[in-house]
Structure formats: structure tokens, C-alpha cells
Design an enzyme around this catalytic site. Sequence first.
Site, mmCIF file in Angstrom:
data_model
loop_
_atom_site.group_PDB
_atom_site.id
_atom_site.type_symbol
_atom_site.label_atom_id
_atom_site.label_comp_id
_atom_site.label_asym_id
_atom_site.label_seq_id
_atom_site.Cartn_x
_atom_site.Cartn_y
_atom_site.Cartn_z
ATOM 1 C CD GLU A 101 38.486 44.020 38.484
ATOM 2 O OE1 GLU A 101 39.205 44.216 39.482
ATOM 3 O OE2 GLU A 101 38.841 44.285 37.327
ATOM 4 C CE1 TYR A 106 38.020 41.644 35.562
ATOM 5 C CE2 TYR A 106 36.310 42.124 33.954
ATOM 6 C CZ TYR A 106 37.188 42.546 34.926
ATOM 7 O OH TYR A 106 37.225 43.870 35.266
#
Length: 400
Positions: free
Chosen positions: A206, A118
Amino acid sequence: MNIHEYQGKDILKRYGVRVQEGIVADTAEEAVEAAKKLNAETGTSWYVIKAQIHAGGRGKGGGVKLAKNLEQVQEIAGQIIGMQLVTKQTGAEGRKVHKVLVAQDVYYPGESETKEFYMSVLLDRTTGQNVIIYTTEGGMDIEEVAESHPDKILKEHVDPRVGLRPFQAAKIAFNLGLTGAAQKEMVKFVMALYKAYDETDSSMFEINPVLKTSDNKILAVDAKVTLDENALYRHKDFVELRDTNEEDPLEVEASASNLNYVKLDGNVGCMVNGAGLAMATMDIIKLSGGEPANFLDVGGGANAQTVEAGFRIILKDPNVKAILINIFGGIVRCDRVANGVVEAYKNIGDIRVPIIVRLQGTNAEEGARIIDESGLKVYSAVLLKDAAEKVKEVLAAQGI
Ligand code: GDP
Ligand code: MN
């Protein structure tokens, strides 16, 4: 302003960030053509069909599916396009899917393991810096990781005046447990990702997951990008990335009338000049037992046109049981606003809810008199306390 995954990936590519390649399609037939083209360009014969909506959690909601041949591409794209996709972020009513991204399958087997990470870049307002947030626990719900393994979420702050330095990118690659070719690839990935974030004036990039493929490439499988609307004047080509299908229709209408409107779930509509006063007014509504139905800042020049546009938008919300107008007459005079309210009221005609108008500042008394003598179902107040009392009263009269 949020944009779609496929648009975010286009931006990333422009800055040299490697992405899972894909082509966007509006119909199942276009999806098949896209898959053929992707096959020619990348050699892939498996595809992922990904619903394009402005919300995460699409995978779990059934909006991301693997297709192992062209028949499956057609079938799955046909199912996803037009579906009402419900995810954790859409609310129970879900979001209608208009487009899919037909992407290459990048989870192919190979010499080493496939790994999901991530990574996001955003503004850290507390330190006045940018921050890269990253973890080895990619592919899953980041809020869940933050809850169960907060120690696994790592942060690298970047001084915006200096920019991201290569040793910082190297540290990130090391902390993600990468070595050799994959580590070098990750350094390049992070540097390019930061550059994309920085030069587009975005407020967030993101990427979940960032993938290490089985042949040690690092690429963005997903892209959630929030562009800063205040910087759009510097990026004219981004204006067309806006998709009003993804926005609340009342908010779209409000922005067309230059009103700062945010729809909320309560029962008291409010119309205020100035964002700070609007926030305070929402607090007052709550304190008097109501729930704000919206945030609405009509700006400095509250006149008959803006008041009327505001009324019309607030009244389209069926939950609204009362409207509180709270205007501070600094530059704008209260008597003019009062006349504007009366005029707007008459133009709209059939207003089904009581309206409380609180005017304070220049010519406040005169404004109150105009409201009181108008003969309309409008209550005036000079003190905010009295206005709040009146809100309470009109709600009580409706059994709320
Ligand atoms: P999100 O659910 O909205 O965050 O959408 P993502 O783009 O992150 O995709 C969801 C999930 O689909 C990923 O976490 C992967 O597990 C899976 N996925 C995405 N791309 C591929 C792919 O190329 N092959 C396979 N097998 N799975 C994929
Ligand atoms: Mn994702």
C-alpha cells in the site's frame, strides 16, 4: 508479517520502483549523519523525519515532521525517537518509536503542481485475482475516501496467471489524470510495483501517497508492506525484517513455542486443537456470556509440553478469569491429553482460575475420568454444551 516503511522501500527499489530516498537512524546523532549523506547523494537540504512503527496515520499523530536544516534534524529526531506515538491504528497506548527514517523532502516547488495519489496492490479473494486499488484522493485516510467518495476509488483486476499488462498500467495513469512525462513515469511505476508485489509473494503493498513531484517524477513517499509468512521459506532474506518490538509479547512467546496464538481482549482463555474448532469454541464462549481472551490452536499433537506452554501464555494475561480447553481426540487420544493437562497443571502449580476441559473423541470417557479423579480445580465435560454451561457458572461465581 508487517515490515517497516524503510524496509518496504528497500524492496521497492530493488524492483525499480522510484521512492522518496531516505536513511534509517537509531539516534539523533545518526539522523544528522544520515541527513548529511542524503544531502550529498540527492542534493536535498530539507528533510522529513519519519517515525518507523508498524502503523499508519503517523503524520497526524506527530510522527512525520519536516526539518529545514541539520539543527532541526537533530532536534526533531531527538523528539521522535523514544516517543510513545499514538495514531488511529495503534490504540490509545500508542507504540514506542525506536527508529526514524530521515528522508529527502520531495514536496519541493517547481514547474508543475505536486500531486498525491493512493495506490495499493492486494489479493482479491472473491475473484481469486490480484487487484490494484487507486484513487486521485491520495495522502489522506483511504477509509474516509471510501466512505465519502466511493466512486473515486478505482480498481484494476489482474489475472495472476497473465500478470499486469502494459495497457492496464496505461489505463491507470490515464484515470489518474496524468499526461506527458508524468504519465510515462506512472506506467513504469505501476508495472514495477506490481512486479514487486508479485515476486515477493506479498499479501499487500500500500503506497499512500504516491507522489507526482513538481518535476513530473512519480515516487513512493510511503510504503506499507505485508509479507505472506507462509511464503517466507522462499524468501529467506525477509526473515530478518521481522521486528518483534512491534508485536504483542505474548504472541512472540507463543510463536517461539510453535503455538498459533492471537491475543484478544476478553476474559475466557481458550486452548483448542485445530483452527476451525478454535473459532467455533470462541463462538461458544460468546454464546455462554463470556468473551474470548485469545485464539489458541495447539495443533495436532496436544501433549503435556504444548498444553503447559499454552497455559503459561494464557495465564500471563491478567484479564483471564477462566480457561476452556476444547480438544477433539482424533489422532491424539483424550486420555493422553487429560494426563497432559494434569501434568502441566501440577508443573505450573499456582493456577488462579478455574479450568474447564472438554474432551471428545477417542477415549473421551477415560479422559474425563482422569480429570475428575485428579483432585485439581479442573472441571471435565464431554459435550460442548455442558462445557459452555460450566463456563457460564464459573464466570457467575466471580460476579461476571
Ligand atoms: P503516514 O501518516 O503514516 O501515512 O505517513 P506518510 O509517510 O504517508 O507521511 C504522512 C504525510 O507527511 C504525507 O501524506 C505528506 O503529507 C507528508 N510528507 C511526507 N513526505 C514529505 C516530504 O518529503 N515533504 C513534505 N513537505 N511533506 C511530506
Ligand atoms: Mn501514508
